[in-house]
Design an enzyme around this catalytic site. Structure first.
Site, PDB file in Angstrom:
ATOM      1  N   SER A  56       0.852  -1.196   0.000  1.00  0.00           N
ATOM      2  CA  SER A  56       0.000   0.000   0.000  1.00  0.00           C
ATOM      3  C   SER A  56       0.887   1.245   0.000  1.00  0.00           C
ATOM      4  O   SER A  56       2.106   1.147   0.180  1.00  0.00           O
ATOM      5  CB  SER A  56      -0.886   0.001   1.249  1.00  0.00           C
ATOM      6  N   ASP A  94      -1.606  -1.804  -3.767  1.00  0.00           N
ATOM      7  CA  ASP A  94      -2.923  -1.824  -3.134  1.00  0.00           C
ATOM      8  C   ASP A  94      -3.397  -0.375  -2.959  1.00  0.00           C
ATOM      9  O   ASP A  94      -2.665   0.466  -2.418  1.00  0.00           O
ATOM     10  CB  ASP A  94      -2.755  -2.518  -1.764  1.00  0.00           C
ATOM     11  N   HIS A 190     -12.536  -2.593   5.827  1.00  0.00           N
ATOM     12  CA  HIS A 190     -11.119  -2.637   6.221  1.00  0.00           C
ATOM     13  C   HIS A 190     -10.942  -2.603   7.744  1.00  0.00           C
ATOM     14  O   HIS A 190     -11.745  -2.011   8.453  1.00  0.00           O
ATOM     15  CB  HIS A 190     -10.380  -1.436   5.614  1.00  0.00           C
ATOM     16  N   ASN A 277      -8.368 -10.001  -0.278  1.00  0.00           N
ATOM     17  CA  ASN A 277      -7.337  -9.193   0.390  1.00  0.00           C
ATOM     18  C   ASN A 277      -7.337  -9.403   1.898  1.00  0.00           C
ATOM     19  O   ASN A 277      -8.383  -9.252   2.551  1.00  0.00           O
ATOM     20  CB  ASN A 277      -7.620  -7.707   0.148  1.00  0.00           C
ATOM     21  N   ILE A 278      -6.163  -9.731   2.425  1.00  0.00           N
ATOM     22  CA  ILE A 278      -6.042  -9.974   3.865  1.00  0.00           C
ATOM     23  C   ILE A 278      -4.811  -9.243   4.391  1.00  0.00           C
ATOM     24  O   ILE A 278      -3.684  -9.516   3.970  1.00  0.00           O
ATOM     25  CB  ILE A 278      -5.938 -11.494   4.144  1.00  0.00           C
ATOM     26  N   ASP A 279      -5.030  -8.314   5.278  1.00  0.00           N
ATOM     27  CA  ASP A 279      -3.947  -7.545   5.886  1.00  0.00           C
ATOM     28  C   ASP A 279      -4.049  -7.591   7.416  1.00  0.00           C
ATOM     29  O   ASP A 279      -3.121  -7.994   8.113  1.00  0.00           O
ATOM     30  CB  ASP A 279      -4.025  -6.089   5.373  1.00  0.00           C
TER      31      ASP A 279
HETATM   32  P1  13P Z   1      -8.381  -6.285   6.012  1.00  0.00           P
HETATM   33  O1  13P Z   1      -8.236  -5.050   6.866  1.00  0.00           O
HETATM   34  O2  13P Z   1      -9.710  -6.929   6.233  1.00  0.00           O
HETATM   35  O3  13P Z   1      -7.266  -7.213   6.195  1.00  0.00           O
HETATM   36  O4  13P Z   1      -8.392  -5.813   4.486  1.00  0.00           O
HETATM   37  C1  13P Z   1      -7.197  -5.626   3.783  1.00  0.00           C
HETATM   38  C2  13P Z   1      -7.427  -5.019   2.450  1.00  0.00           C
HETATM   39  O5  13P Z   1      -8.498  -4.999   1.896  1.00  0.00           O
HETATM   40  C3  13P Z   1      -6.241  -4.439   1.768  1.00  0.00           C
HETATM   41  O6  13P Z   1      -6.619  -3.725   0.644  1.00  0.00           O
END
Ligand code: 13P
Length: 332
Positions: A56, A94, A190, A277-279
């Site tokens: 990102s 991202d 998010h 997407n998983i962050d």
């Molecule tokens: P999360 O916060 O649910 O992990 O989402 C991450 C995301 O969409 C990154 O673009």
């Protein structure tokens, strides 16, 4: 100008085609640190999964854009060293918010970029996304665009309310922008606080929050309008309760953190949703392991001592997502 092809990376085109046809989704894991990168590569190699490593704007500010680019190049070489001769690794931007940022990433060797004009008026979103697509496609870089707005906070991206994607707009939007994949809003969000307690119900037995279901009706309508077109879900961390409990047990304070139930992501993976997407789950896994380690070993101060279990915990989480949620294992 360096092409991603010289770095051994791939774009998303073939990967998404296979994922849509095969009824699974490619994991898109964010990374900011070496430990996250190592854990992602180890998990992808061990499960024989293609993987999207995403960066990102916040990650570029934190770690330095050049370092992250070389880390992605290092990820390809590391995967080979771990016994995977032809890894399928995408380096993805991202939430790119300007043409200049997307161009900078493309020129630096990214194989995929997202242009997020979802907060702009419809026509402005189309104009911006089209400009990025025109530039990216010259270099065979794939582009994700977004329609609809996700709620929640993540790095510089934040919105108080969500607006579901309007299915009646998706054909016009994808045709006029020429984007390769479309991020949609169907109720994911998010961060680690995806829903307020008022939006949830409470499980009478555990007292834990139960979030509202995703809008699968909207997803299915979009799939009907754009058969086989790659769909992306952002905001798809599940906020595992065991990690939240560990963080809270060892001095953290994450009351009522809540994510997207994994059964719903499993269901979405079988549809045209081909990138998830998983962050936040990685952040939680890392923090939980570090808090536990330091609480149990108060005299230790070598970062390697607490980053090692943090890396192992993230790897365990990535493998779990790949095998039990997205189904991208053994798809190399
Ligand atoms: P999360 O916060 O649910 O992990 O989402 C991450 C995301 O969409 C990154 O673009």
């Amino acid at each position: 100008m360096v092409s991603y092809k010289e770095l051994g990376l791939v774009n998303t085109r073939e990967m998404f085609k296979k994922a849509v046809a095969g009824g699974y989704a490619i994991p898109a894991f964010n990374f900011n640190t070496m430990e996250q990168m190592q854990a992602i590569v180890q998990a992808a190699v061990e499960t024989k999964s293609p993987v999207i490593m995403q960066v990102s704007k916040g990650a570029r500010n934190y770690a330095n854009a050049t370092i992250l680019r070389y880390m992605a190049q290092g990820a390809v070489e590391y995967a080979k060293e771990l016994g995977c001769p032809n890894p399928q690794i995408v380096l993805h931007l991202d939430h790119g918010d300007t043409f200049e940022l997307c161009k900078d990433c493309i020129d630096m060797g990214f194989s995929s970029v997202m242009i997020d004009g979802s907060s702009l008026p419809y026509e402005d979103n189309i104009a911006l996304a089209s400009k990025v697509v025109e530039y990216a496609h010259k270099y065979d870089v794939t582009v994700e665009a977004e329609l609809g707005v996700l709620a929640g906070v993540e790095d510089e991206v934040s919105s108080a309310v969500s607006h579901y994607t309007k299915p009646e707009e998706v054909i016009d939007f994808s045709k006029r922008t020429g984007c390769d994949s479309l991020a949609i809003s169907i109720g994911t969000s998010h961060g680690a606080y995806k829903f307020t307690p008022a939006q949830c119900t409470r499980d009478p037995k555990t007292g834990k929050l139960v979030p509202p279901p995703l809008a699968f009706d909207i997803l299915h309508e979009i799939e009907k309008k754009l058969p086989g077109f790659p769909i992306v879900l952002h905001g798809s961390s599940s906020v595992p309760q065991d990690e939240v409990d560990t963080i809270n047990k060892y001095g953290g304070k994450l009351p009522d953190a809540v994510g997207i139930p994994e059964e719903q992501l499993r269901e979405a993976s079988k549809s045209a949703v081909c990138k998830i997407n998983i962050d936040s789950d990685s952040r939680l896994a890392m923090t939980a392991a570090i808090r536990k380690y330091l609480a149990e070993n108060p005299s230790h101060f070598d970062p390697r001592q607490y980053l090692k279990p943090a890396r192992e915990n993230m790897k365990k989480m990535y493998i779990h997502k790949i095998v039990n949620v997205l189904g991208s294992n053994d798809k190399l």
